[in-house]
Design an enzyme around this catalytic site. Structure first.
Site, mmCIF file in Angstrom:
data_model
loop_
_atom_site.group_PDB
_atom_site.id
_atom_site.type_symbol
_atom_site.label_atom_id
_atom_site.label_comp_id
_atom_site.label_asym_id
_atom_site.label_seq_id
_atom_site.Cartn_x
_atom_site.Cartn_y
_atom_site.Cartn_z
ATOM 1 N N ASN A 131 -6.956 3.372 5.508
ATOM 2 C CA ASN A 131 -7.148 3.211 6.966
ATOM 3 C C ASN A 131 -5.867 2.862 7.730
ATOM 4 O OD1 ASN A 131 -7.305 0.720 5.710
ATOM 5 N ND2 ASN A 131 -8.865 -0.079 7.086
ATOM 6 N N SER A 208 -12.326 -2.007 -0.543
ATOM 7 C CA SER A 208 -13.719 -2.410 -0.375
ATOM 8 C C SER A 208 -14.052 -3.616 -1.253
ATOM 9 C CB SER A 208 -14.623 -1.233 -0.740
ATOM 10 O OG SER A 208 -14.368 -0.856 -2.078
ATOM 11 N N GLU A 229 -7.940 -8.382 -0.325
ATOM 12 C CA GLU A 229 -8.267 -8.262 1.103
ATOM 13 C C GLU A 229 -9.376 -7.233 1.187
ATOM 14 O OE1 GLU A 229 -7.094 -10.143 3.342
ATOM 15 O OE2 GLU A 229 -5.228 -10.926 2.522
ATOM 16 N N CYS A 263 -11.043 -3.126 8.791
ATOM 17 C CA CYS A 263 -11.745 -4.248 8.140
ATOM 18 C C CYS A 263 -12.047 -5.362 9.121
ATOM 19 C CB CYS A 263 -10.920 -4.762 6.970
ATOM 20 S SG CYS A 263 -9.254 -5.177 7.457
ATOM 21 N N GLU A 433 -2.364 -12.783 3.358
ATOM 22 C CA GLU A 433 -1.195 -11.934 3.551
ATOM 23 C C GLU A 433 -0.512 -12.373 4.841
ATOM 24 O OE1 GLU A 433 -2.808 -7.787 2.864
ATOM 25 O OE2 GLU A 433 -1.583 -8.167 1.094
HETATM 26 P P1 NAD Z 1 -11.538 1.492 -1.773
HETATM 27 O O1 NAD Z 1 -11.889 0.144 -2.300
HETATM 28 O O2 NAD Z 1 -12.396 2.624 -2.124
HETATM 29 O O3 NAD Z 1 -10.064 1.900 -2.245
HETATM 30 C C1 NAD Z 1 -8.945 1.085 -1.992
HETATM 31 C C2 NAD Z 1 -7.869 1.412 -3.009
HETATM 32 O O4 NAD Z 1 -8.354 1.047 -4.308
HETATM 33 C C3 NAD Z 1 -7.504 2.891 -3.089
HETATM 34 O O5 NAD Z 1 -6.109 3.006 -3.328
HETATM 35 C C4 NAD Z 1 -8.277 3.356 -4.311
HETATM 36 O O6 NAD Z 1 -7.694 4.456 -4.942
HETATM 37 C C5 NAD Z 1 -8.207 2.133 -5.208
HETATM 38 N N1 NAD Z 1 -9.273 2.050 -6.218
HETATM 39 C C6 NAD Z 1 -10.500 2.628 -6.183
HETATM 40 N N2 NAD Z 1 -11.162 2.339 -7.326
HETATM 41 C C7 NAD Z 1 -10.361 1.552 -8.074
HETATM 42 C C8 NAD Z 1 -10.496 0.922 -9.347
HETATM 43 N N3 NAD Z 1 -11.599 1.043 -10.070
HETATM 44 N N4 NAD Z 1 -9.467 0.185 -9.808
HETATM 45 C C9 NAD Z 1 -8.348 0.027 -9.077
HETATM 46 N N5 NAD Z 1 -8.147 0.610 -7.867
HETATM 47 C C10 NAD Z 1 -9.152 1.361 -7.367
HETATM 48 O O7 NAD Z 1 -11.404 1.277 -0.209
HETATM 49 P P2 NAD Z 1 -11.093 2.370 0.900
HETATM 50 O O8 NAD Z 1 -12.322 3.180 1.059
HETATM 51 O O9 NAD Z 1 -9.787 3.043 0.622
HETATM 52 O O10 NAD Z 1 -10.879 1.427 2.181
HETATM 53 C C11 NAD Z 1 -11.923 0.935 2.911
HETATM 54 C C12 NAD Z 1 -12.232 -0.503 2.541
HETATM 55 O O11 NAD Z 1 -11.054 -1.298 2.631
HETATM 56 C C13 NAD Z 1 -13.205 -1.148 3.501
HETATM 57 O O12 NAD Z 1 -14.178 -1.874 2.794
HETATM 58 C C14 NAD Z 1 -12.339 -2.099 4.315
HETATM 59 O O13 NAD Z 1 -13.005 -3.192 4.867
HETATM 60 C C15 NAD Z 1 -11.324 -2.504 3.332
HETATM 61 N N6 NAD Z 1 -10.114 -2.998 4.012
HETATM 62 C C16 NAD Z 1 -9.842 -4.332 3.990
HETATM 63 C C17 NAD Z 1 -8.730 -4.829 4.655
HETATM 64 C C18 NAD Z 1 -8.388 -6.295 4.640
HETATM 65 O O14 NAD Z 1 -7.243 -6.631 4.901
HETATM 66 N N7 NAD Z 1 -9.334 -7.183 4.365
HETATM 67 C C19 NAD Z 1 -7.897 -3.944 5.330
HETATM 68 C C20 NAD Z 1 -8.190 -2.588 5.328
HETATM 69 C C21 NAD Z 1 -9.310 -2.131 4.647
#
Ligand code: NAD
Length: 455
Positions: A131, A208, A229, A263, A433
């Site tokens: 995002n 996520s 995060e 997020c 962070e």
């Molecule tokens: P995601 O969890 O699907 O993926 C995030 C990252 O993790 C990607 O690089 C993905 O390739 C990697 N990943 C996926 N499966 C994995 C595994 N089994 N082991 C290790 N790495 C793995 O999230 P997304 O769909 O890319 O992003 C959306 C989510 O991110 C939303 O839930 C959002 O709230 C969250 N988010 C949080 C913040 C924060 O600062 N709290 C900021 C931005 C987004």
């Protein structure tokens, strides 16, 4: 390595083909980072600071190019992308001040001198979402480098292009080869390997809550440090004594910014019943006026969603019988478009109000009085951000303290600044962070006792 097609969400066309890494390439990146670590941690703090300034300057030089990459790859408005790349520059500059300020303590003890040092961790694995690709990467890369760690950065498969550029820029800026390594591949393969790898000391993850849980469990096997995060379902609390026009004007982009893929999105708008009609009237004009369209158009305020899958997921929260109170516009034709949508009134435990939608759908939830407002705000598994709108200063602070989230803003919907800590309570994460706090998550405290008594 097979190829990975990177799609442009506004056109559904292939934007780039990049090699797809697997376990072997991840291991090779960790090995490069491990080899580069002793020399990098030995770089004098003043020189490490200069290299971070150089990195900031090189990113600044390519500001427009990186902004366009991000706008096209994520589908975000070019104006937003420019502000994000500006934040990347600011983040490297801010942490350029850190190497020379990693202070320890001296502690009075018997028999000698006791002192503490903040030591780097070693190789850190940084896993980021799609995002805010380069911005969130910089929140991790900058403090990690400042503290003397070397890095393997894994961007999301959907949006790897800016991270690939950053790896090149780092070398151009003078960072030694191997200090910052980028691995582009599936999370379930490359991300997982980083989590399991015995030579990786820490995982800093943004994504996520579901994947975060798996990472916390996986990290336990090697007692890795983790910063998580994760998701959010933040409340925007609007009291009847607030400036309702200002609250209604600010509410839409606090949910629909980045097409709701944020997020910190204030996706639960809690409005005191006495002001509900006035608020909804004002909100209607604001939502209908949001300019949804081509991310590269300077006037655009909201682009498409990042993928077809994301659009399908978002649409599942708005079935035919959903209480759609306001709906904005969206272009026809190719692109993963979804109009800004407000559901009202909604109960706090309805699916759309309870789960993170990560799309341009807001729920308006009425409340009576301060106690109910706080209770509803806290009835969630998340705890990332939120806002309080009121004209009563004491109430503002009372409610801000009572809402169980890591960041809260009063009469404002902004959460994130480079110089202030950011992170979640509860299932929104672990650790912080940005600001001064981030450095603590990239260092270990070492205590050294030096005997000075004779005999
Ligand atoms: P995601 O969890 O699907 O993926 C995030 C990252 O993790 C990607 O690089 C993905 O390739 C990697 N990943 C996926 N499966 C994995 C595994 N089994 N082991 C290790 N790495 C793995 O999230 P997304 O769909 O890319 O992003 C959306 C989510 O991110 C939303 O839930 C959002 O709230 C969250 N988010 C949080 C913040 C924060 O600062 N709290 C900021 C931005 C987004």
């Amino acid at each position: 390595m097979s190829g990975l097609s990177v799609i442009e969400p506004a056109t559904e066309q292939v934007l780039a083909e990049v090699p797809r890494a697997g376990v072997e390439e991840t291991d090779a990146a960790v090995a490069r980072a491990k080899a580069a670590y002793p020399a990098w941690r030995a770089v004098a703090p003043v020189d490490r600071a200069a290299l971070l300034h150089s990195l900031a300057a090189h990113v600044a030089e390519r500001h427009e190019e990186l902004s366009r990459i991000e706008a096209r790859n994520v589908g975000k408005p070019i104006a937003d992308a420019r502000a994000e790349i500006e934040m990347v520059v600011e983040c490297f500059r801010y942490y350029a001040g850190a190497p020379e300020r990693l202070l320890g303590q001296t502690i009075p003890v018997a028999g000698g001198v006791d002192m503490t040092f903040r030591e780097p961790l070693g190789v850190v694995g940084l896993i980021v979402p799609w995002n805010f690709p380069l911005t969130i990467a910089s929140w991790k890369v900058a403090p990690a480098l400042a503290a003397g760690n070397t890095i393997v950065l894994k961007p999301a498969e959907l949006t790897p292009l800016s991270a690939i550029e950053l790896e090149r820029i780092a070398v151009e800026a003078g960072l030694p080869e191997g200090v910052l390594n980028v691995v582009v591949g599936p999370g379930s393969v490359c991300g997982r390997r980083l989590v399991e790898h015995p030579d990786v000391a820490k995982i800093a993850f943004t994504g996520s809550t579901e994947v975060g849980r798996g990472i916390a469990a996986g990290a336990a096997a090697t007692i890795k440090r983790v910063t998580l995060e994760l998701g959010g379902k933040s409340a925007n609390l609007v009291f009847a004594d607030a400036d309702i026009a200002a609250a209604a004007a600010a509410a839409p982009l606090a949910v629909f910014g980045n097409a709701g893929q944020d997020c910190c999105a204030r996706s639960r708008i809690l409005v005191e019943r006495a002001a509900l009609d006035e608020f909804m009237d004002a909100l209607r004009g604001e939502v209908e006026g949001i300019r949804v369209g081509d991310p590269l158009d300077e006037e655009t305020q909201m682009g498409p969603l990042v993928s077809a899958g994301q659009r399908e997921q978002v649409a599942s929260y708005v079935p035919d019988d959903a209480p759609v109170a306001i709906r904005g516009s969206a272009p026809d034709g190719p692109g993963y478009w979804y109009p800004p949508t407000v559901l009202a009134p909604v109960a706090n435990d309805d699916r759309a109000a309870a789960e993170e939608i990560f799309g341009p759908v807001a729920c308006v939830i009425p409340f009576e009085g301060e106690e109910e407002a706080v209770r509803l705000a806290n009835e969630t598994i998340y705890g990332l951000s939120g806002s309080v709108w009121t004209g009563d200063g004491a109430r503002a602070l009372r409610v801000a303290r009572a809402v169980e989230t890591g960041v809260v803003s009063i009469n404002s919907n902004t959460s994130v600044r480079v110089s202030t800590p950011f992170g979640g309570f509860r299932q929104s994460g672990v650790g912080r962070e940005l600001g001064p706090d981030a450095l603590h998550h990239y260092t270990e405290v070492k205590n050294v006792f030096y005997a000075t008594e004779e005999g």
